[in-house]
Design a protein around this motif. Structure first.
Motif, PDB file in Angstrom:
ATOM      1  N   HIS A 380     -18.485  26.974 -17.571  1.00 46.47           N
ATOM      2  CA  HIS A 380     -19.048  25.718 -17.099  1.00 46.47           C
ATOM      3  C   HIS A 380     -19.286  24.749 -18.252  1.00 46.47           C
ATOM      4  O   HIS A 380     -19.739  25.138 -19.323  1.00 46.47           O
ATOM      5  CB  HIS A 380     -20.408  25.961 -16.424  1.00 46.47           C
ATOM      6  CG  HIS A 380     -20.340  26.177 -14.957  1.00 46.47           C
ATOM      7  ND1 HIS A 380     -20.021  27.390 -14.400  1.00 46.47           N
ATOM      8  CD2 HIS A 380     -20.555  25.337 -13.912  1.00 46.47           C
ATOM      9  CE1 HIS A 380     -20.049  27.288 -13.084  1.00 46.47           C
ATOM     10  NE2 HIS A 380     -20.370  26.049 -12.759  1.00 46.47           N
ATOM     11  N   SER A 388     -21.286  28.063  -6.370  1.00 45.90           N
ATOM     12  CA  SER A 388     -19.899  28.459  -6.560  1.00 45.90           C
ATOM     13  C   SER A 388     -19.584  29.783  -5.880  1.00 45.90           C
ATOM     14  O   SER A 388     -18.418  30.118  -5.698  1.00 45.90           O
ATOM     15  CB  SER A 388     -19.566  28.550  -8.055  1.00 45.90           C
ATOM     16  OG  SER A 388     -20.312  29.567  -8.687  1.00 45.90           O
ATOM     17  N   PHE A 421      -9.980  26.950  -7.987  1.00 43.01           N
ATOM     18  CA  PHE A 421     -11.214  26.235  -8.295  1.00 43.01           C
ATOM     19  C   PHE A 421     -11.022  24.729  -8.160  1.00 43.01           C
ATOM     20  O   PHE A 421     -11.903  24.021  -7.671  1.00 43.01           O
ATOM     21  CB  PHE A 421     -11.680  26.586  -9.714  1.00 43.01           C
ATOM     22  CG  PHE A 421     -12.309  27.941  -9.808  1.00 43.01           C
ATOM     23  CD1 PHE A 421     -13.660  28.110  -9.530  1.00 43.01           C
ATOM     24  CD2 PHE A 421     -11.560  29.049 -10.148  1.00 43.01           C
ATOM     25  CE1 PHE A 421     -14.247  29.361  -9.601  1.00 43.01           C
ATOM     26  CE2 PHE A 421     -12.133  30.301 -10.220  1.00 43.01           C
ATOM     27  CZ  PHE A 421     -13.480  30.464  -9.942  1.00 43.01           C
ATOM     28  N   ARG A 424     -11.119  23.713  -4.532  1.00 43.27           N
ATOM     29  CA  ARG A 424     -12.480  23.684  -4.006  1.00 43.27           C
ATOM     30  C   ARG A 424     -13.183  22.384  -4.403  1.00 43.27           C
ATOM     31  O   ARG A 424     -13.924  21.789  -3.612  1.00 43.27           O
ATOM     32  CB  ARG A 424     -13.268  24.889  -4.522  1.00 43.27           C
ATOM     33  CG  ARG A 424     -14.664  24.993  -3.895  1.00 43.27           C
ATOM     34  CD  ARG A 424     -15.328  26.317  -4.277  1.00 43.27           C
ATOM     35  NE  ARG A 424     -16.572  26.474  -3.540  1.00 43.27           N
ATOM     36  CZ  ARG A 424     -17.759  26.064  -3.950  1.00 43.27           C
ATOM     37  NH1 ARG A 424     -17.870  25.456  -5.124  1.00 43.27           N
ATOM     38  NH2 ARG A 424     -18.841  26.247  -3.215  1.00 43.27           N
ATOM     39  N   TYR A 425     -12.955  21.932  -5.630  1.00 40.75           N
ATOM     40  CA  TYR A 425     -13.536  20.660  -6.074  1.00 40.75           C
ATOM     41  C   TYR A 425     -13.019  19.506  -5.217  1.00 40.75           C
ATOM     42  O   TYR A 425     -13.786  18.646  -4.779  1.00 40.75           O
ATOM     43  CB  TYR A 425     -13.188  20.441  -7.551  1.00 40.75           C
ATOM     44  CG  TYR A 425     -13.470  19.046  -8.061  1.00 40.75           C
ATOM     45  CD1 TYR A 425     -14.709  18.436  -7.864  1.00 40.75           C
ATOM     46  CD2 TYR A 425     -12.487  18.332  -8.746  1.00 40.75           C
ATOM     47  CE1 TYR A 425     -14.968  17.156  -8.334  1.00 40.75           C
ATOM     48  CE2 TYR A 425     -12.735  17.059  -9.226  1.00 40.75           C
ATOM     49  CZ  TYR A 425     -13.976  16.470  -9.016  1.00 40.75           C
ATOM     50  OH  TYR A 425     -14.218  15.209  -9.467  1.00 40.75           O
ATOM     51  N   ASP A 459     -21.074  20.920  -9.551  1.00 41.15           N
ATOM     52  CA  ASP A 459     -20.880  22.274 -10.056  1.00 41.15           C
ATOM     53  C   ASP A 459     -19.391  22.626 -10.113  1.00 41.15           C
ATOM     54  O   ASP A 459     -18.901  23.156 -11.123  1.00 41.15           O
ATOM     55  CB  ASP A 459     -21.625  23.257  -9.161  1.00 41.15           C
ATOM     56  CG  ASP A 459     -21.412  24.697  -9.556  1.00 41.15           C
ATOM     57  OD1 ASP A 459     -21.916  25.095 -10.618  1.00 41.15           O
ATOM     58  OD2 ASP A 459     -20.739  25.432  -8.810  1.00 41.15           O
ATOM     59  N   ALA A 460     -18.661  22.326  -9.048  1.00 42.85           N
ATOM     60  CA  ALA A 460     -17.240  22.681  -8.981  1.00 42.85           C
ATOM     61  C   ALA A 460     -16.418  21.922 -10.021  1.00 42.85           C
ATOM     62  O   ALA A 460     -15.466  22.458 -10.594  1.00 42.85           O
ATOM     63  CB  ALA A 460     -16.703  22.406  -7.578  1.00 42.85           C
TER      64      ALA A 460
END
Length: 519
Positions: A380, A388, A421, A424-425, A459-460
């Motif tokens: 991160h 997440s 990932f 997902r964002y 977060d993503a």
């Protein structure tokens, strides 16, 4: 406090010993979600809408007909700042020559160096940069800009925001070292891993602390690491999956897994990350250090963290044997620190985390080790949250992690595996846009949902690959074939039988919340 109605932030303030941010009710975040802090710029938001439509049509990042696993088709490029020190490029020459050979065979010429006047210019957005090179929004066309792109430089010179935006369309990684020797060492490590793969056993280690009376590590151990250990055991191909949990997850054990006798091919850690105030001399060297089981927990420990509580760059010895390792750290600031806090109430001076954005010292030490370093570190930038791997009302959601790690274990390149990932964002950002538009039109807004989407989007976005995005786990190459059972549209692929948001698709973690989500 019910964890389904609160956001649990990762991270311990190393100077005070308290949480960087305490667990916060979702309703308390709703005003921030509707404000300007953490907003996405309009051009980037327009592109995210386009990409959401595109992934729903069951396609992936490169243009149609391009095999993302073949560099001769997908291409490889490196981005320097326009005023970068030529010595940095020279230090990477071994890696650049290696990738040039892979990306220019079969009559293809899909290798690019963006350097000098063609390099990144200060203040450019992703779109500005691409337009200068004849590219607009849309699928990656390797004849113009290669799909795999390695950013070389610190995040003040080439900002994290540029990397986040570029990563939506391309497979992107970054390296930055304090000394020229670090670049040369990393180049040697990658080339050696691909030409003479290290004899490292096919072993995955999942390391998770469960600090006493601590909600964040209890959740990550129970709802991320424990389910993953069971799911990854089914990947097969000769991989051994080992879990180091709770009282076993002490600092000395982690040192043994980061260059010692227990070093695996693939390591995932889940713990608090250490954070320090911007004026603390320890921040550049210890920010993002991994807090281990040695920390007694919030009720038993009062005062600054002791160095024995966490593993930092200084704990990686000169004799460490890291060659061939890929590490994934779920920890606050595990990859780096942006200048501004993405979760702050305002955009003023009080939101600044540090005078200059930087890559965390621990991954720099792992990647640039002089005896042969790790190949990649994923982590991160900014704080890490439970969003997440869990969602309010829906519980644990590990599919994005499982799919990414399974792809790595089956021999896929890390930039391609990491698309889960990125997808997902895209999904979260677009759902947040819909929720905000509905609120502006006066439609009843679920403030908890709005807060959850805003926080989860931040977060993503912050998941980052440090290292060459085209590399593979050495022990996985040839294990089960790339593009077969694990390929796009296959068992863990996007747009196959399970599709986006399906049982094995990307987006299942967010399907229960927001407009347009699918399950």
């Amino acid at each position: 406090m019910k964890t389904d109605t609160a956001v649990v932030f990762n991270g311990i303030d190393g100077a005070s010993g308290s949480y960087l941010l305490p667990p916060m009710p979702l309703g308390q975040l709703s005003s921030r979600a509707r404000g300007t802090s953490g907003d996405i710029d309009k051009n980037h938001l327009t592109e995210l809408r386009w990409w959401r439509d595109r992934i729903s049509e069951a396609t992936f990042a490169p243009k149609e007909g391009v095999d993302a696993e073949d560099l001769a088709e997908a291409g490889w490029g490196v981005i320097f700042a326009e005023d970068a020190d030529p010595a940095v490029r020279d230090a990477l020459d071994e890696l650049l020559a290696h990738r040039r050979g892979q990306a220019t065979r079969l009559r293809q010429h899909r290798y690019r160096e963006f350097v000098g006047e063609n390099g990144y210019r200060r203040g450019e957005s992703k779109l500005d940069f691409l337009v200068r090179h004849g590219v607009g929004p849309g699928p990656a066309d390797p004849d113009r800009v290669p799909y795999y792109l390695l950013i070389v430089g610190d995040p003040e010179t080439i900002p994290y925001s540029f990397q986040y935006q570029l990563d939506v369309q391309y497979a992107v990684g970054r390296i930055h070292f304090d000394r020229i020797a670090g670049y040369a060492a990393y180049a040697r490590s990658v080339v050696a891993a691909e030409t003479e793969p290290p004899a490292r056993p096919r072993r995955v280690v999942l390391f998770a602390t469960q600090n006493r009376n601590d909600t964040a590590t209890a959740l990550s151990a129970a709802e991320l690491v424990t389910p993953l250990s069971e799911q990854l055991a089914d990947v097969g191909s000769g991989w051994q999956v080992q879990t180091v949990l709770g009282e076993e997850a002490v600092k000395q054990r982690l040192i043994a897994m980061l260059g010692g006798d227990e070093t695996p091919a693939l390591l995932l850690t889940a713990s608090h990350g250490a954070g320090f105030p911007s004026d603390d001399r320890r921040q550049p060297h210890h920010q993002g250090a991994l807090v281990c089981q040695d920390w007694p927990g919030p009720l038993e420990w009062h005062g600054p963290l002791a160095e024995g509580h966490y593993l930092s760059a200084g704990d990686i010895g000169d004799d460490a044997r890291l060659h061939g390792l890929v590490a994934f750290h779920f920890a606050c600031f595990g990859a780096g620190t942006p200048r501004r806090d993405g979760y702050a109430d305002s955009t003023g001076p009080e939101s600044e985390l540090t005078p200059r954005a930087f890559v965390a010292a621990l991954p720099k030490r792992l990647l640039g080790h002089e005896r042969g370093g790790a190949l990649a570190v994923v982590g991160h930038v900014d704080r890490a949250l439970t969003y997440s791997f869990r969602w309010p009302g829906a519980g644990g959601q590990t599919e994005v992690y499982r799919a990414c790690l399974a792809r790595l274990m089956r021999g896929h390149r890390i930039g391609s595996a990491f698309e889960y990932f990125n997808t997902r964002y895209i999904e979260l950002s677009s759902e947040l846009d819909v929720a905000r538009e509905q609120a502006k039109l006066g439609q009843p807004a679920n403030l908890h949902t709005l807060a959850a989407l805003w926080t989860a989007t931040n977060d993503a976005r912050c998941f980052t690959v440090l290292g060459d995005p085209a590399l593979r786990l050495p022990g996985a190459v040839g294990a089960a074939g790339v593009g077969g059972a694990a390929g796009v549209g296959g068992a863990v692929g996007v747009g196959g039988a399970a599709g986006v948001g399906g049982a094995a698709g990307v987006g299942g973690a967010v399907g229960a919340v927001g407009a347009g989500g699918k399950e």
